[in-house]
Design an enzyme around this catalytic site. Structure first.
Site, PDB file in Angstrom:
ATOM      1  N   SER A  31       0.837  -1.206   0.000  1.00 44.69           N
ATOM      2  CA  SER A  31       0.000   0.000   0.000  1.00 44.69           C
ATOM      3  C   SER A  31       0.873   1.257   0.000  1.00 44.69           C
ATOM      4  O   SER A  31       1.601   1.488  -0.957  1.00 44.69           O
ATOM      5  CB  SER A  31      -0.961  -0.074   1.190  1.00 44.69           C
ATOM      6  OG  SER A  31      -1.949   0.920   1.089  1.00 44.69           O
ATOM      7  N   ASP A  38     -10.393  -4.062  -5.045  1.00 45.63           N
ATOM      8  CA  ASP A  38      -9.794  -3.071  -4.143  1.00 45.63           C
ATOM      9  C   ASP A  38     -10.467  -1.718  -4.341  1.00 45.63           C
ATOM     10  O   ASP A  38     -10.439  -1.150  -5.436  1.00 45.63           O
ATOM     11  CB  ASP A  38      -8.285  -2.973  -4.457  1.00 45.63           C
ATOM     12  CG  ASP A  38      -7.518  -2.195  -3.403  1.00 45.63           C
ATOM     13  OD1 ASP A  38      -8.125  -1.370  -2.705  1.00 45.63           O
ATOM     14  OD2 ASP A  38      -6.303  -2.424  -3.294  1.00 45.63           O
ATOM     15  N   HIS A  52      -8.080  -4.795  -0.654  1.00 48.98           N
ATOM     16  CA  HIS A  52      -6.809  -4.131  -0.354  1.00 48.98           C
ATOM     17  C   HIS A  52      -5.906  -4.950   0.587  1.00 48.98           C
ATOM     18  O   HIS A  52      -4.712  -4.713   0.634  1.00 48.98           O
ATOM     19  CB  HIS A  52      -7.109  -2.760   0.266  1.00 48.98           C
ATOM     20  CG  HIS A  52      -5.958  -1.802   0.172  1.00 48.98           C
ATOM     21  ND1 HIS A  52      -5.482  -1.314  -1.026  1.00 48.98           N
ATOM     22  CD2 HIS A  52      -5.167  -1.253   1.135  1.00 48.98           C
ATOM     23  CE1 HIS A  52      -4.467  -0.498  -0.800  1.00 48.98           C
ATOM     24  NE2 HIS A  52      -4.248  -0.450   0.495  1.00 48.98           N
TER      25      HIS A  52
HETATM   26  C1  MLT Z   1      -2.910   3.998   1.913  1.00 48.66           C
HETATM   27  O1  MLT Z   1      -3.836   3.984   2.687  1.00 48.66           O
HETATM   28  O2  MLT Z   1      -1.790   3.775   2.309  1.00 48.66           O
HETATM   29  C2  MLT Z   1      -3.198   4.351   0.486  1.00 48.66           C
HETATM   30  O3  MLT Z   1      -4.036   3.462  -0.083  1.00 48.66           O
HETATM   31  C3  MLT Z   1      -1.985   4.465  -0.319  1.00 48.66           C
HETATM   32  C4  MLT Z   1      -1.201   5.694   0.031  1.00 48.66           C
HETATM   33  O4  MLT Z   1      -1.763   6.598   0.636  1.00 48.66           O
HETATM   34  O5  MLT Z   1      -0.022   5.743  -0.319  1.00 48.66           O
END
Ligand code: MLT
Length: 215
Positions: A107, A165, A196
C-alpha cells in the site's frame, strides 16, 4: 534501533547472495509488520525495515497525502530521496550489497517503492547505482508521473493487486504497470480475487517470483 533518520530493524540473512529485502509497511504500520512476510518470501535474505516518518495523526506513513489517493508530490520527492539515502547508508553500515536490494512494499509502502523506481533516487542529477534492483509491490498505484522516465532495463517488478480493491482501482494499477514497462522494467501484474488486504496468495506468489528471479 535508531539510525540517522529512520527507526528500523536490520537482520542479517544466512545467504549473502540473496537479495536484501527493503520492507515498506502500509499506512499505520511499523517496521515489524512485514517481517513475517519476509520470512516466507525469502527466509535467507538480509532484512532492512524502516518505519515511515510522516505521521498522519498517530499513523506512520512514508510520505504525506492531501486526501485518500491524493499525494503531496513535493513531500513524496523529498521522502523518496531521503529513503534512498537511508538505504545507501545502511548498505555501508551493515555491509550488504547495495546493488542487490529488492523492495517489498504494501500500500503506502508499495507506493514509495514505486516512487524509488520512477524518480531515479528522488534527486536530480544523482549518478550511481539505483536504490532498487527489483520490487514486489502489493496494492500499489501510480504515486507520481516523472517528467523524464528512468531507464529501468534489468529491473524486475512484481505487482499484486486486488480485483475488488476500493482504494486502488484496477486502472490505476494497470497504469503503473504500463509506465514501469515503458521504462524497460520486466513487470508481472497479478490480480488477486480480494480487496486491499494482503493474502496468503500474495505471499505465495512473491515467494515464487523471488525463487524464479534467482535462477
Ligand atoms: C494507503 O492507505 O496507504 C493508500 O491506499 C496508499 C497511500 O496513501 O499511499
Amino acid at each position: 534501533m535508531n539510525n540517522p533518520g529512520f527507526e528500523h530493524v536490520y537482520r542479517a540473512g544466512s545467504n549473502p547472495a540473496a537479495p536484501t529485502l527493503l520492507l515498506l509497511h502500509g499506512t499505520g504500520g511499523n517496521e515489524d509488520d512485514l517481517l513475517p512476510v519476509a520470512d516466507m518470501v525469502s527466509p535467507e535474505s538480509n532484512i532492512l525495515s524502516p518505519r515511515g516518518k510522516v505521521l498522519e495523526g498517530t499513523m506512520p506513513r512514508f510520505f504525506r497525502r492531501l486526501a485518500e489517493g491524493v499525494f503531496d508530490l513535493e513531500d513524496l520527492r523529498f521522502r523518496t530521496g531521503e529513503l534512498a539515502a537511508f538505504v545507501r547508508g545502511a548498505a555501508a553500515r551493515y555491509a550488504f550489497d547495495g546493488a542487490n536490494v529488492i523492495a517489498v512494499g504494501f500500500s503506502n509502502g508499495a507506493n514509495i517503492a514505486a516512487s524509488l523506481l520512477l524518480l531515479d533516487e528522488g534527486g536530480p542529477g544523482r549518478a550511481g547505482p539505483r536504490t532498487l534492483s527489483g520490487a514486489i509491490l502489493f496494492r500499489a498505484m501510480v504515486p507520481i508521473v516523472p517528467e523524464v522516465l528512468p531507464d529501468l532495463a534489468g529491473t524486475r517488478v512484481l505487482m499484486s493487486n486486488g480485483r475488488d480493491d476500493l482504494l486502488v482501482r484496477a486502472a490505476q494499477a494497470q497504469q503503473l504497470a504500463d509506465m514501469l514497462e515503458k521504462c524497460g522494467a520486466g513487470v508481472t501484474l497479478a490480480w488477486q480475487p480480494g480487496g486491499h488486504s494482503l493474502t496468503k496468495q500474495d505471499v505465495a506468489l512473491a515467494r515464487q517470483w523471488i525463487v524464479s528471479s534467482a535462477k
